[in-house]
Design a protein around this motif. Structure first.
Motif, PDB file in Angstrom:
ATOM      1  N   GLY A   2      -2.968  -1.490   5.024  1.00 28.34           N
ATOM      2  CA  GLY A   2      -4.020  -0.178   4.507  1.00 28.34           C
ATOM      3  C   GLY A   2      -4.944  -1.004   2.836  1.00 28.34           C
ATOM      4  O   GLY A   2      -6.517   0.261   3.527  1.00 28.34           O
ATOM      5  N   SER A   3      -4.501  -1.733   2.198  1.00 30.39           N
ATOM      6  CA  SER A   3      -6.027  -1.523   1.115  1.00 30.39           C
ATOM      7  C   SER A   3      -6.782  -3.354   1.289  1.00 30.39           C
ATOM      8  O   SER A   3      -6.463  -4.058   0.882  1.00 30.39           O
TER       9      SER A   3
ATOM     10  N   GLN B  56     -10.188  -3.264   0.600  1.00 34.29           N
ATOM     11  CA  GLN B  56     -11.236  -3.764  -0.542  1.00 34.29           C
ATOM     12  C   GLN B  56     -10.354  -4.967  -0.838  1.00 34.29           C
ATOM     13  O   GLN B  56      -9.283  -4.998  -1.346  1.00 34.29           O
TER      14      GLN B  56
ATOM     15  N   ASP C 297       1.021  -1.467  -0.090  1.00 37.06           N
ATOM     16  CA  ASP C 297      -0.609   0.207  -0.141  1.00 37.06           C
ATOM     17  C   ASP C 297       0.605   1.582  -0.056  1.00 37.06           C
ATOM     18  O   ASP C 297       1.671   1.909   1.314  1.00 37.06           O
TER      19      ASP C 297
ATOM     20  N   GLY D 186      -4.247   6.608  -5.968  1.00 34.04           N
ATOM     21  CA  GLY D 186      -5.806   7.082  -5.436  1.00 34.04           C
ATOM     22  C   GLY D 186      -6.809   6.732  -5.548  1.00 34.04           C
ATOM     23  O   GLY D 186      -6.913   5.431  -5.982  1.00 34.04           O
ATOM     24  N   ARG D 187      -7.776   7.126  -6.719  1.00 31.58           N
ATOM     25  CA  ARG D 187      -8.863   6.209  -7.198  1.00 31.58           C
ATOM     26  C   ARG D 187      -9.699   6.384  -8.718  1.00 31.58           C
ATOM     27  O   ARG D 187     -10.281   7.139  -8.994  1.00 31.58           O
TER      28      ARG D 187
ATOM     29  N   ARG E 124      -4.959   0.054 -10.104  1.00 38.39           N
ATOM     30  CA  ARG E 124      -6.426   0.556 -10.513  1.00 38.39           C
ATOM     31  C   ARG E 124      -6.419   1.622 -11.881  1.00 38.39           C
ATOM     32  O   ARG E 124      -7.303   1.405 -12.276  1.00 38.39           O
TER      33      ARG E 124
ATOM     34  N   ASN F 224      -0.145   3.576  -1.362  1.00 41.00           N
ATOM     35  CA  ASN F 224      -1.187   4.932  -2.052  1.00 41.00           C
ATOM     36  C   ASN F 224       0.040   6.664  -1.268  1.00 41.00           C
ATOM     37  O   ASN F 224      -1.646   6.540  -0.357  1.00 41.00           O
TER      38      ASN F 224
ATOM     39  N   ARG G 186       4.294   5.244   4.583  1.00 43.01           N
ATOM     40  CA  ARG G 186       3.750   3.741   4.552  1.00 43.01           C
ATOM     41  C   ARG G 186       5.121   2.742   3.429  1.00 43.01           C
ATOM     42  O   ARG G 186       4.901   1.744   3.354  1.00 43.01           O
TER      43      ARG G 186
ATOM     44  N   HIS H 232      -1.908   0.200  -5.509  1.00 36.08           N
ATOM     45  CA  HIS H 232      -3.295   0.960  -5.795  1.00 36.08           C
ATOM     46  C   HIS H 232      -2.695   2.864  -6.182  1.00 36.08           C
ATOM     47  O   HIS H 232      -1.492   2.959  -4.245  1.00 36.08           O
TER      48      HIS H 232
HETATM   49  C1  3PG Z   1      -5.949   4.573   1.728  1.00 33.98           C
HETATM   50  O1  3PG Z   1      -5.314   5.734   1.708  1.00 33.98           O
HETATM   51  O2  3PG Z   1      -6.655   5.040   2.355  1.00 33.98           O
HETATM   52  C2  3PG Z   1      -5.582   2.916   0.830  1.00 33.98           C
HETATM   53  O3  3PG Z   1      -4.666   2.823   0.779  1.00 33.98           O
HETATM   54  C3  3PG Z   1      -6.982   2.384   1.037  1.00 33.98           C
HETATM   55  O4  3PG Z   1      -6.762   3.609  -0.120  1.00 33.98           O
HETATM   56  P1  3PG Z   1      -8.619   3.493  -0.487  1.00 33.98           P
HETATM   57  O5  3PG Z   1     -10.204   4.640   0.546  1.00 33.98           O
HETATM   58  O6  3PG Z   1      -8.900   4.372  -1.937  1.00 33.98           O
HETATM   59  O7  3PG Z   1      -9.342   1.490  -1.165  1.00 33.98           O
END
Ligand code: 3PG
Ligand code: MG
Length: 427
Positions: free
Chosen positions: A166-167, A169, A22, A61-62, A134, A24, A36, A59
């Motif tokens: 943290g990931s 999902q 993670d 962002g989104r 992603r 991110n 992280r 990943h």
């Molecule tokens: C975060 O930064 O909260 C984690 O990497 C999860 O990311 P996400 O909420 O976009 O799945």
């Protein structure tokens, strides 16, 4: 048996190790905070030490739009900054395979990955780092597309390691992939899961402090946390919605939907609702983007008549922590779990600063912090305290925030889907 298969039990020699991390932490193409990334370095070093060949992925962002299903590929969410950071930090060479998307569905042809793997095997590079997970077609899919992507990716590796606590999902790179490779938890994942025991079997009293921008995403975990904790402090929109419901006031920007959620949360909590500790002093401001001498005032929610229309309530105020009934709850705490950006903006940091100082003064208490933004706030507001906290064994900083809330909602870290997948695969 609730035990994750750990990477130390795996034979990695000469094997291509697909590692989900993670990382991110990139915003607009730049690294916001390296915590992280740094936390995953032990896993990477172990892979090297064991003679494994790492393909890293994360990943950022989104980029996937849930409504349209489109994936937006932009440099703002690229992993290159992470690769550069790792290269500099470890004095190694990485490569990002040239994979491109031909449609808005994302990258579907991953064959060019072979060229990078050949370089890895030949020792021309030290690690491969995949483009943003992603950006791939299927990563967030709920149907067979997730399996198609996971299976294709797995065909390039021998072993899968999940170090992305943290990931939480369940996506192709954190979940579906487990079906197709021998799978292990990384060192960070194991450490975080072990540390979560301090939330599930806490030193009491446990004070939970949770804030959020929307009630609906937090109601599940909050409903579980209020049962585990001895006291619960709310912040952000969640707290504003609670105040609207409890005190019959109106607060600018708080939706009827949020207030209805607050009511549901309180009613469903039954007798546990008494554990909510109200911080009565709040900051009312005329707008959300500015602070000037006349734009704001401190209000005591208990003095505001029912039906009053308040402006924007942007933050908690430090005066609450001067109240004996509040400060006592802090000084008597055995542990704190904090996943809370209390402010709507960073314009009024005084309340959070007072709270972090108060927590810091509780020498005997275990202090658990989760969530990138929460930790970032702490670091920005009180850099000296934060630096000292890094080496204080009473403090623990989780790399995930949403992840912990998911674990709390599931009742155990082992209930989180990616972790469950690792355990089930082993059994
Ligand atoms: C975060 O930064 O909260 C984690 O990497 C999860 O990311 P996400 O909420 O976009 O799945
Ligand atoms: Mg998050």
């Amino acid at each position: 048996m609730n035990k994750m298969p750990g990477m130390l039990d795996a034979d990695l020699r000469g094997k291509v190790c697909l590692v989900r991390m993670d990382h991110n932490v990139v915003k607009k193409g730049k690294i916001k905070d390296t915590m992280r990334i740094d936390a995953t370095i032990p896993t990477l070093l172990h892979i090297f030490k064991q003679g494994g060949l790492p393909i890293l992925m994360s990943h950022v962002g989104r980029p996937y739009d849930k409504t349209t299903g489109d994936i937006t590929i932009s440099e703002a969410d690229a992993v290159e900054a992470i690769v550069k950071y790792l290269e500099n930090k470890l004095q190694l060479t990485g490569i990002v395979p040239a994979l491109t998307a031909t449609s808005k569905e994302g990258i579907s042809d991953i064959h060019p990955l072979q060229d990078s793997i050949d370089k890895l095997k030949a020792g021309k590079v030290d690690f491969v780092y995949l483009p943003n997970t992603r950006w791939f077609k299927g990563e967030e899919a709920k149907d067979e597309k997730a399996d198609i992507f996971a299976k294709a990716l797995a065909s390039y590796a021998d072993v899968y390691i999940n170090d992305a606590f943290g990931s939480w999902q369940a996506h192709a790179s954190t979940y579906a992939i487990v079906k197709y490779l021998p799978s292990y938890a990384g060192l960070l994942m194991q450490k975080e899961v072990d540390s979560l025991q301090a939330v599930f079997s806490p030193k009491r009293p446990l004070v939970g402090i949770v804030a959020g921008a929307k009630f609906d995403t937090k109601i599940g975990p909050l409903s579980s946390l209020i049962k585990i904790a001895d006291h619960l402090i709310l912040g952000g929109v969640i707290y504003n919605a609670y105040l609207c419901y409890k005190y019959g006031v109106q607060i600018e920007g708080v939706s009827a939907e949020d207030i209805a959620q607050a009511e549901k949360f309180i009613k469903d909590s039954g007798e546990h609702a008494a554990k909510i500790v109200e911080l009565p002093f709040i900051i009312e401001n005329k707008g959300i983007e500015y602070r000037d001498a006349n734009s704001w005032k401190v209000q005591n929610i208990k003095d505001i008549p029912k039906g009053t229309k308040l402006g924007f309530v942007l933050d908690i105020a430090p005066q609450s922590f001067e109240l004996e009934e509040i400060s006592e709850i802090f000084t008597e705490a055995g542990s704190f779990f904090v996943n809370a950006v209390m402010g709507y903006t960073t314009l009024f940091p005084e309340g959070s600063m007072a709270m972090y100082r108060l927590i810091d003064n509780c020498d005997k208490a275990v202090k658990l912090f989760g969530g990138g933004d929460t930790i970032q706030d702490f670091k920005e507001y009180l850099p000296g305290v934060f630096a000292r906290a890094q080496i204080d064994p009473k403090y623990y900083f989780f790399t995930g925030g949403g992840a912990i809330l998911d674990a709390i909602q599931q009742g155990s870290a082992f209930g989180m889907k990616p972790i469950k997948a690792l355990i089930e695969k082993q059994n």
